[in-house]
Design a protein around this motif. Structure first.
Motif, mmCIF file in Angstrom:
data_model
loop_
_atom_site.group_PDB
_atom_site.id
_atom_site.type_symbol
_atom_site.label_atom_id
_atom_site.label_comp_id
_atom_site.label_asym_id
_atom_site.label_seq_id
_atom_site.Cartn_x
_atom_site.Cartn_y
_atom_site.Cartn_z
ATOM 1 N N TYR B 539 0.862 -1.170 0.000
ATOM 2 C CA TYR B 539 0.000 0.000 0.000
ATOM 3 C C TYR B 539 0.901 1.224 0.000
ATOM 4 C CZ TYR B 539 -2.889 3.784 1.672
ATOM 5 O OH TYR B 539 -3.517 4.995 1.794
ATOM 6 N N GLN B 541 0.944 5.710 -0.322
ATOM 7 C CA GLN B 541 0.209 6.968 -0.484
ATOM 8 C C GLN B 541 1.170 8.140 -0.498
ATOM 9 O OE1 GLN B 541 -2.419 7.212 2.999
ATOM 10 N NE2 GLN B 541 -1.209 9.003 3.610
ATOM 11 N N GLN B 543 1.351 12.550 -0.656
ATOM 12 C CA GLN B 543 0.713 13.867 -0.658
ATOM 13 C C GLN B 543 1.750 14.893 -1.061
ATOM 14 O OE1 GLN B 543 -1.401 14.275 3.149
ATOM 15 N NE2 GLN B 543 -2.883 15.457 1.969
ATOM 16 N N GLY B 553 -3.174 14.489 -3.724
ATOM 17 C CA GLY B 553 -3.050 13.175 -3.116
ATOM 18 C C GLY B 553 -3.109 12.044 -4.126
ATOM 19 N N PHE B 554 -2.513 10.965 -3.716
ATOM 20 C CA PHE B 554 -2.473 9.786 -4.577
ATOM 21 C C PHE B 554 -2.342 8.589 -3.662
ATOM 22 C CE2 PHE B 554 0.190 6.525 -6.461
ATOM 23 C CZ PHE B 554 -0.510 6.257 -7.618
ATOM 24 N N LEU B 555 -3.070 7.512 -3.932
ATOM 25 C CA LEU B 555 -2.810 6.302 -3.170
ATOM 26 C C LEU B 555 -2.957 5.086 -4.056
ATOM 27 C CD1 LEU B 555 -5.664 4.746 -2.399
ATOM 28 C CD2 LEU B 555 -5.831 6.591 -0.752
ATOM 29 N N GLY B 579 -5.874 5.275 -6.666
ATOM 30 C CA GLY B 579 -6.800 6.401 -6.616
ATOM 31 C C GLY B 579 -6.026 7.679 -6.800
ATOM 32 N N SER B 580 -6.644 8.612 -7.503
ATOM 33 C CA SER B 580 -5.976 9.887 -7.723
ATOM 34 C C SER B 580 -6.996 10.989 -7.525
ATOM 35 C CB SER B 580 -5.440 9.911 -9.150
ATOM 36 O OG SER B 580 -5.146 11.232 -9.516
#
Lengths: 586, 1019
Positions: B539, B541, B543, B553-555, B579-580
């Motif tokens: 995982y 993420q 910022q 943000g991006f994860l 996710g973006s």
């Protein structure tokens, strides 16, 4: 044990991660409902739609400046030519305009952009707080007016265009056909009537609110629209004789002149507007000694904001000297001299005694052409020998303002000086001034009235009891700059044709360079003898202390073709909209 | 947070319980010639227990497990594994084949090279170092197949290359740059010192990039920096000094020729000549320097040579608990502006960099490793005080100021000026001051790796927290002295420009940017008999913060599973689930899977009989990867209202800024990422004792959902259209790499070559059906150049003439074209103007005659050939690199004759069309001269479109390693002297400028050729 601790740490990291770095919103952007539910924001929204009113690329340049802000639309008429080499304005005059070539005066996108903004505003005004009901009504009137104005800006260029009264949706079928010319005129006039009900009164739209739209502006727009509609280009079978309803009514009706006369009379009979004739040394003007009262009265219209009741619809500018820079002859430091007025417009200015230069008794001397001319000439044109900023203007061949090879050197022997304040410094420690660019001023209304009255009832009749005849109105305009005895119009009593000639001439010089001429000659359908004539200039040679003057018959090739009475609809719009029809002959 | 610290300390304390050692071995390590080999890593297998050989090649190692296997490894040598069944083990190492790295860096991990099935290209630190450039992005060209790198400018500190992986597959080239990660974190890599680089991988196909999901479609570049190794400290120091010279500068004409041609141009347009006979005489005799100067700006203001110094010292080593790599790097690069006596401030461009790097790994326990990487850097760029730091004003002044324009200095010491404008270049370099931009960069990473074998064998977990912090601010110092003209007759000075008193101001620069990244992962790797299985779940993420902007943000979730049977059959599955915040909630997450498989044929028994082929693997992959770089406006899915501008009303001061608010472009809630559907097939082969190698990759990508605007909506809509995911581009091509390495005997040598080709086609963009088929942009490549086809020059034969052969002029004074000639619409033509093809045969030359000409700006193919020798202590290598298949418009001051008083004549303008030259059949290579912008000639046309193809000697290096018997007496394990050249020879169609120039008028800071001299010492 320690392994478990590590696991716990890693797990903790995972959970700390799930705070959602994706959940962000911009702080500085608003949504429609928010915009309109705050009165201040609603006002800002409405103010933005005011930008539909024509101006160049900057609000300091004034009027409909084309070509990146350098050229004026006047340079596309017989008033002037652009001094810049390669100016795109020449596309309008050299016959190269087509539906696919760039049209420097293509205001299609500009106007439809604001029509959408206005429609969206009208749709959302209801979000405004109840307590600001009065403002809401004012904004409503302003938006309705501006929408009508934008439509007319399109109609006078393209003929009938699609009337759009709601924000279009990108998903819907945008194959929207053009409305007929008549539908457009009826729509615009109807909207003006609607706007009048909620707009500010003329006296409220002054002082700190100068520039806001008033009932007077709506009535004045109606006067202009009806005058255009009554004119030969539209009031008949059209420029191609086909009666195509997109470009004309299809039949002539004198009643249209009567309607135009009444609309103008309505403005006059508000008895609020008057021709500006500021007396005394207001405004810090330094040149009064060298300037006649008439010249000063006329020059002052364009930078006097307070107490100027001639302004009906106006764009004001911030402190600036952009206009002065654009127009000052090129021999002065920072002078850009972008516009070269033609010999035709110079010849149209009469003499200070009110007579035309062709008149035997006028006292005009071709060997000394700039003496004793109509004061408006001195307030509009830089000519050879004129005193400006500490020296005489030199437009003779090789003079400071007409040096060989100098950028933007005049080819006509003239530069434009209208709209400029003479004491503004454009070099060294520069100074600035406020400007105002009247989009509609009272003189136009008087001339609209004179033209419509003359066509409807002849020069000397006032059967409807409006209060003045055509002749009275023209003379009123002339009296601002000429002695009363010289202001009289010489057309014989009852001679409609002679009066028409006089009115057109008066309109030409009174409203010169104010974006009227190129459209006036089209609606009068006198394109070939005006727009079709090569532009003339003056070749001035210096011999010792004397000058010799020689009219140049062609300083700029001009082409006029019947189809040029209207602009072609941009080909891109036709490509993208199956219902869009091109104008005849294009 | 407090708890976290306690826990961490606890882990460290607990970890210091160490097991006792049981056995001990010792011996000497030598190379093939029997010379002792210091610095060899000696590690007890499957532990972190190890040492390194000393200066005499001696070592001793206490073993944790008696009789354990000991691994001997050293860069460039075959790794050996020897069971510790004797107390003395002497080892002779044999040189390994060059370029075969055991391990390849892949997304979020490493893989054994043999088992990689994705398309991954790598290069080594050694090769990158050879390039001599301080900017790592400049060192890539020709080193890695499939990477296009274009260097547009050579300005110190401003010389980043434009990089593309496998060309371009989307419609907007700004959105087509690869993702670049340094040590797993998105960072600026251009200023990483090549010495600090451990590995450099370019991930190209979907199999390799799918784990980067929505950010991987344009390819991914992974850079890792060096880390510590168990052993005695190895101190390595390098110093280089580099001579820089512009690769190319345009040649302009001097005052006399300029004046002649300018007069000709004016007369061509019916204007009076600008220069009198007397002027010409002065220019010819050069006898009046104050009124008729003849300046050579490049000669007078640019140095012949400027210097660059680069120094790197690092220490690498480790004990059983701690491994470290610490180093520092200092760099100073001078610009090429000359400095003059009495300058108020230094004005020359320069770039300074100081870098500190510390990569530490602690073994807290047998199963827990903690890593702390800290990298900090300060940079300073300086340039002239005009414009921003990237200002090319100095070059545009030199490229546009005619040679006679002003004398630099007048008799009284003041500066010369010209009423037609322009700044005195001498004044710029003496009195104008400077613009300095300072950057502070801090990058830190904290990593924890925990083996979880107690849960199940082969399982481990790791976590990472990282941040980058960039801060940029600068200072500008300025002063504009007055300029004058001087009349020697009357000894009078006339002021041209006023003095601007000295001032100083702050330059905001980029301000503050910050990026926080966090990652946790579970790793699994285990072998069951003949089955190798690995797995990864991760995982991540991120910022990013930039000044006042809303953080971005991006994860993502990442997974990978690989399976290998007998090292023979390989299969891999990768995915990214991302996710973006570029997208609306409903469209925020995307799933990007990829599958790949490989077959190592040489592992099959039937291949054992073919000894010539030592290794052969075929592989293939298919997958989908995304691209969320859809432009700078981040909230495209929101409908917003923006403040902008203002409206003026009112009569006096009370008006002013009445702010105005407008509806922004329509929002599009359907906005989503682009998807690249990529397939790749290839093979890797080695033959003849692995001396010969060959790799081939074929690829095809269909990029769909490209974010682009509709063009078929009428403007009557009245508002900016939302962009939509509607475009489609196909990109395909191949890469081939081959080489022959001979490391046997005294004379060792290699030859290597690579060639990559990629060609894209716009499959769909919302295009209005054009009037003529050739105007259609769909079906052509992205960025295809359009323009007019030049078929020749108009000659007097094309015009109406009277009886005596003189041209007949129209009423407006223009020559009249004969019937049958297409009529140009831009301006009246005369003999010597360019003649265009009337593509649609309508008898009119207008914009409808513009069709595709040439190709697009980005090269279609790149290639390189390198070759090297090693004999005793000497080595020599060179690399030729080229690219082509692209075209550039060279226009403006880079190609046109002066179109106003300022601007200059080029050599080619001497070969202009004139009636005399035409009649005498002289070579004509330029249209007749115009005095102003000629809207007929100066258009986008084939005349001004130039082939971008070039080949250059990208790199050349000659080195000498002193024999160990000499150096070891000095306590030095290796001493190397070398000299190299970069960009020293260039062959290109574009003659006046460097072929990679970023500016169409050539006025950028020129690209440099470099001569480097260096010394490398290892202790």
């Amino acid at each position: 044990m320690k392994n478990y601790i590590t696991i716990i740490i890693l797990t903790a990291l995972i959970f700390s991660a799930c705070e959602g770095p994706l959940d962000v919103k911009p702080y500085d952007k608003y949504e429609a409902e928010f915009v309109f539910s705050v009165t201040k924001k609603a006002e800002e929204y409405v103010l933005n739609t005011y930008n539909v009113l024509p101006y160049g690329n900057s609000n300091s340049n004034g009027y409909n400046r084309l070509d990146g802000g350098d050229a004026m639309i006047a340079s596309a008429s017989d008033e002037a030519m652009p001094n810049m080499s390669g100016s795109t304005v020449t596309y309008l005059t050299n016959g190269s305009l087509s539906s696919t070539s760039p049209n420097p005066d293509n205001t299609w996108n500009h106007n439809y952009q604001y029509i959408r903004a206005i429609n969206l505003g009208l749709e959302n005004l209801d979000y405004m707080p109840e307590v600001d009901q009065e403002l809401k009504e004012q904004y409503y009137g302003e938006l309705i007016f501006l929408r009508a104005f934008a439509h007319f800006e399109l109609v006078k260029r393209f003929g009938g265009i699609p009337i759009v009264t709601r924000p279009l949706n990108v998903q819907e079928d945008l194959a929207i056909p053009r409305n007929t010319f008549e539908e457009c005129i009826d729509f615009i006039v109807g909207e003006c009537d609607l706007a009048i009900q909620t707009l500010l009164a003329p006296e409220e739209a002054s002082g700190g609110s100068l520039g806001r739209i008033s009932t007077g502006a709506a009535m004045a727009l109606k006067s202009r629209v009806l005058l255009y509609a009554a004119s030969p280009l539209y009031n008949g079978n059209g420029y191609d004789g086909s009666g195509n309803s997109l470009i004309c009514y299809g039949s002539a009706s004198p009643a249209r002149w009567e309607a135009a006369a009444r609309a103008a009379a309505d403005v006059i009979n508000l008895h609020y507007y008057e021709l500006f004739s500021g007396t005394g040394l207001t405004d810090g003007h330094t040149d009064t000694q060298t300037m006649s009262i008439g010249e000063k009265n006329y020059r002052d219209i364009f930078y006097t904001l307070a107490g100027n009741n001639e302004l009906i619809l106006v764009r004001t500018s911030a402190l600036s000297n952009a206009v002065e820079k654009k127009n000052t002859p090129v021999g002065y430091t920072n002078g850009e001299g972008t516009t070269g007025p033609s010999q035709q417009i110079v010849d149209a200015y009469g003499m200070v005694n009110g007579k035309q230069i062709g008149d035997q008794e006028s006292g005009y001397d071709p060997a000394d052409p700039y003496t004793n001319r109509d004061p408006r000439f001195y307030a509009s044109i830089f000519y050879n020998g004129m005193q400006w900023s500490g020296r005489a203007v030199e437009t003779y061949i090789g003079g400071a303002d007409n040096a060989t090879g100098a950028t933007n050197a005049t080819k006509t022997g003239y530069y434009l000086s209208k709209f400029m304040k003479s004491d503004v410094k454009i070099a060294g420690s520069e100074t600035n001034t406020y400007h105002c660019f009247p989009l509609i001023r009272y003189a136009e209304i008087l001339l609209n009235y004179a033209e419509a009255m003359n066509e409807a009832y002849g020069p000397d009749a006032d059967p409807e009891g409006f209060g003045k005849t055509a002749r009275n109105a023209v003379e009123e305009v002339r009296a601002r700059v000429l002695r009363p005895s010289d202001a009289a119009v010489t057309a014989p009593a009852g001679d409609k044709d002679a009066m028409r000639e006089a009115i057109r001439k008066e309109r030409r010089i009174e409203l010169a360079f104010e974006d009227h001429r190129h459209l006036d000659v089209k609606r009068w359908m006198i394109g070939p003898e005006t727009l079709g004539q090569n532009l003339q200039g003056m070749r001035i040679t210096k011999n010792g202390d004397n000058y010799s003057y020689e009219v140049q018959s062609n300083v700029s090739d001009r082409v006029f073709d019947t189809k040029m009475y209207v602009y072609p609809i941009p080909q891109n719009e036709i490509n993208k909209n199956k219902a869009m029809e091109q104008n005849p002959l294009w | 947070m407090k708890k976290f610290i306690i826990l961490t300390i606890g882990i460290i304390v607990l970890g210091f319980h160490v097991t006792a050692q049981i056995a001990r071995i010792s011996g000497t390590v030598t190379d093939e010639s029997g010379e002792p080999l210091p610095g060899v890593n000696i590690v007890e297998k499957n532990t972190t227990n190890g040492t390194v050989s000393d200066i005499d090649g001696n070592y001793s190692l206490s073993l944790q497990t008696p009789g354990a296997t000991v691994v001997f490894s050293f860069i460039g040598f075959e790794t050996q594994e020897i069971p510790a069944n004797l107390t003395t083990i002497d080892v002779q190492m044999t040189a390994g084949s060059l370029g075969v790295d055991e391990v390849v860096i892949v997304g979020y991990g490493t893989q054994k090279k043999e088992s990689v099935v994705g398309s991954i290209a790598t290069t080594t630190s050694e090769e990158l170092k050879q390039m001599g450039t301080p900017n790592l992005s400049n060192a890539l060209a020709g080193r890695v197949s499939g990477v296009i790198s274009m260097v547009g400018s050579g300005r110190p500190g401003g010389d980043d290359a434009e990089i593309y992986v496998r060309g371009v597959a989307t419609l907007n080239s700004d959105n087509s740059r690869p993702l670049i990660l340094v040590d797993g974190v998105e960072r600026d890599f251009t200023q990483v010192d090549a010495e600090d680089v451990e590995s450099f991988s370019v991930l190209k196909d979907a199999s390799a990039t799918a784990v980067y999901g929505v950010r991987g479609a344009n390819g991914v570049i992974l850079i890792t920096t060096k880390r510590g190794k168990v052993g005695k400290p190895t101190i390595s120091a390098r110093y280089t000094t580099t001579l820089q010279q512009p690769t190319r500068l345009p040649t302009y004409l001097g005052s006399f020729e300029h004046a002649l041609l300018r007069n000709e141009a004016l007369m061509n347009d019916g204007l009076n000549p600008r220069f009198t006979e007397q002027d010409l005489q002065h220019f010819r005799d050069q006898d009046s320097p104050y009124t008729h100067p003849d300046n050579d700006y490049f000669e007078d203001f640019l140095r012949k040579v400027s210097y660059m110094h680069n120094m790197n010292i690092n220490v690498r080593g480790g004990s059983d608990r701690l491994r470290y790599f610490v180093g520092t790097n200092g760099m100073y690069q001078d610009g090429i502006y000359k400095q003059f006596e009495g300058a108020r401030t230094p004005t020359n461009a320069h770039f300074k960099r100081l870098n500190l790097r510390s990569n530490l790994d602690f073994d807290l326990t047998k199963t827990t490793t903690l890593s702390l990487d800290l990298n900090s850097r300060i940079e300073r760029q300086q340039n002239i005080s005009i414009g921003d730091i990237g200002s090319t004003s100095l070059f545009s002044e030199m490229n546009t100021t005619p040679p006679y324009f002003y004398p630099y200095r007048l008799p009284n010491g003041s500066y010369g000026g010209n009423p037609d404008g322009g700044a005195n270049i001498m004044a710029i370099l003496t009195d104008y001051g400077y613009n300095q931009v300072n950057d502070n960069i801090l990058e830190g990473t904290f990593k924890l790796n925990q083996k979880l074998d107690f849960v199940t064998k082969g399982l481990s977990a790791r976590g990472m927290v990282s941040y980058n912090s960039y801060f940029e601010r600068g200072t500008k110092v300025g002063y504009w002295p007055p300029t004058y003209t001087y009349d020697p007759q009357t000894d009078t000075y006339t002021e041209i420009t006023e003095e601007t008193p000295p001032w100083i101001s702050t330059v905001d620069g980029d301000g503050h940017r910050r990026r926080n990244q966090m990652e946790v992962a579970l790793n699994y790797a285990r072998t069951f008999n003949e089955h190798d299985v690995t797995g990864l779940l991760l995982y991540t993420q991120t910022q990013s913060f930039a000044n006042q902007n809303v953080p971005q943000g991006f994860l993502g979730y990442v997974g990978r599973a690989t399976y290998a049977y007998k090292q023979r059959y390989l299969a891999e599955f990768n995915f990214g689930y991302n996710g973006s915040d570029q997208f609306d909630k409903a469209n925020r997450y995307g799933f990007f899977p990829s599958f790949s498989a490989g077959w190592v044929i040489t592992e099959e028994n039937f291949m054992k009989n073919i000894p010539a082929i030592s290794f052969l693997k075929i592989r293939g992959s298919y997958g989908e990867v995304g691209n969320d770089k859809i432009g700078s406006d981040r909230f495209l899915y929101l409908q917003t209202y923006n403040l902008s501008g203002n409206y003026f009303y009112g009569t006096d001061q009370s008006f002013g800024s009445q702010s105005a608010l407008y509806e922004g472009d329509l929002g599009n809630t359907n906005v989503t990422w682009e998807v690249g559907k990529k397939s790749n097939a290839g093979f890797d082969m080695k033959m003849f004792d692995s001396k010969f190698s060959l790799s081939l990759d074929l690829f095809r990508e269909m990029r769909v959902n490209i974010f682009t605007s509709r063009n078929t909506t009428p403007n009557m809509l009245g508002v900016g259209l939302p962009r939509e995911n509607i475009g489609k581009v196909e990109n395909k091509g191949f890469e081939i790499e081959t080489g022959y390495d001979n490391r046997d005997g005294q004379l060792q040598y290699f030859v290597r070559g690579m060639f990559s080709l990629s060609k894209n086609t716009v499959v769909f963009q919302d295009e209005v059906v054009p009037k003529f088929e050739y105007m259609r942009r769909t079906g052509k490549s992205v960025g295809q150049n359009f323009g007019l086809d030049v078929v020749g020059y108009y000659t007097p034969d094309d015009f109406e003439t009277d009886g005596s052969g003189n041209l007949i002029l129209s009423e407006a004074g223009n020559p009249i074209l004969k019937e049958g000639n297409a009529v140009p619409t831009w301006e009246a033509v005369q003999p010597g103007d360019l003649k265009y093809l009337d593509r649609n045969n309508d008898g009119i030359l207008d914009t409808f005659d513009e069709g595709p000409i040439g190709n697009s700006r980005i090269p279609q193919f790149i290639y390189s050939i390198s070759n090297g020798y090693r004999y005793k202590g000497f080595d020599f290598s060179m690399m030729w690199q080229g690219s082509g298949g692209n075209h550039k418009f060279i226009t403006g001051s880079g190609a046109y004759e002066p179109v106003r008083e300022r601007n200059r004549f080029l050599e080619i303008h001497k070969e202009r069309w004139t009636v005399e030259r035409w009649q005498n059949d002289e070579a004509i290579n330029y249209p007749r001269l115009s005095s102003a912008q000629n809207s007929h000639n100066h258009r986008n046309n084939t005349f001004y479109l130039q082939k971008g193809d070039f080949i250059r000697l990208k790199n050349l290096e000659l080195g000498y390693n002193f024999p160990k018997r000499i150096t070891s007496g000095l306590g030095i394990s290796n001493l190397r002297l070398y000299a190299g050249g970069t960009n020293t020879l260039t062959f290109a169609y574009i003659k006046n400028f460097d072929p990679e120039t970023g500016s169409s008028s050539g006025t950028s800071y020129p690209q440099m050729k470099l001569w480097t001299f260096g010394v490398n010492v290892t202790f």
